[in-house]
Design a protein around this motif. Sequence first.
Motif, short mmCIF file in Angstrom:
data_model
loop_
_atom_site.label_atom_id
_atom_site.label_comp_id
_atom_site.label_asym_id
_atom_site.label_seq_id
_atom_site.Cartn_x
_atom_site.Cartn_y
_atom_site.Cartn_z
N TYR A 1 -11.45 -1.67 3.51
CA TYR A 1 -10.59 -2.31 4.50
C TYR A 1 -10.91 -1.74 5.87
CZ TYR A 1 -7.80 -3.83 0.50
OH TYR A 1 -7.38 -4.41 -0.66
N LEU B 1 0.81 -1.21 0.00
CA LEU B 1 0.00 0.00 0.00
C LEU B 1 0.85 1.27 0.00
CD1 LEU B 1 -2.78 -1.06 2.52
CD2 LEU B 1 -2.86 -1.09 0.03
N TRP C 1 -10.38 2.29 5.35
CA TRP C 1 -9.89 2.88 4.11
C TRP C 1 -10.38 2.09 2.91
CZ3 TRP C 1 -6.89 -0.29 7.09
CH2 TRP C 1 -6.16 -1.29 6.45
N GLN C 2 -10.26 2.72 1.75
CA GLN C 2 -10.62 2.10 0.48
C GLN C 2 -9.40 2.13 -0.43
OE1 GLN C 2 -12.61 4.96 1.43
NE2 GLN C 2 -13.90 3.60 2.63
N HIS C 3 -9.23 1.03 -1.19
CA HIS C 3 -8.14 0.94 -2.17
C HIS C 3 -8.59 0.02 -3.29
CE1 HIS C 3 -4.20 0.66 -3.90
NE2 HIS C 3 -4.14 -0.64 -3.67
N LEU D 1 -4.89 6.07 -1.01
CA LEU D 1 -5.86 5.53 -0.07
C LEU D 1 -6.79 6.64 0.38
CD1 LEU D 1 -3.54 3.41 2.27
CD2 LEU D 1 -4.73 2.68 0.21
#
Length: 145
Positions: free
Chosen positions: A136, A78, A129-131, A83
């Motif tokens: 997540y 990451l 968070w988003q990815h 993010l």
Amino acid sequence: MNWGHSIIIVFVLFAIGILTLVTRSMQTRIDMVTPDYYAEELKYQATIDACNNTGQLSAPVRVTQPGDSIEITFPGELKGAPLQGQVHFYRPADSRRDFVLPLLLNASGQLLVSRAQFDRGPYRIKLQWQHDGKDYFQETQFYVQ
């Protein structure tokens, strides 16, 4: 002093003790984890899915305390990734000490938070968070020294 006076004194002391306990219990703050707990419960399956996504990363997000800052380090895959999310610092003992920060990582994939924002004691750090279209979530127990 005769035994009748002794019984009255015991009853009066007992009544004073009970009134003291009732007064103190009425002045104690009781904070709920979240004011809208029912809405949060309805979204819990999404949180479970986000936790499963976090479990598929190469390593969990690490939280350390080097010096006068709290350091949140994301895994290598990451690093440098865009993010979007937030970090919720939840203090179980006092909701007035809770705060939320946006997830803004430096080039090393870390978020540094000044220790001056914290009281000494336990916190629950909730990372969301988003990815790449995936959500997540990770919750970490942490003790601020």
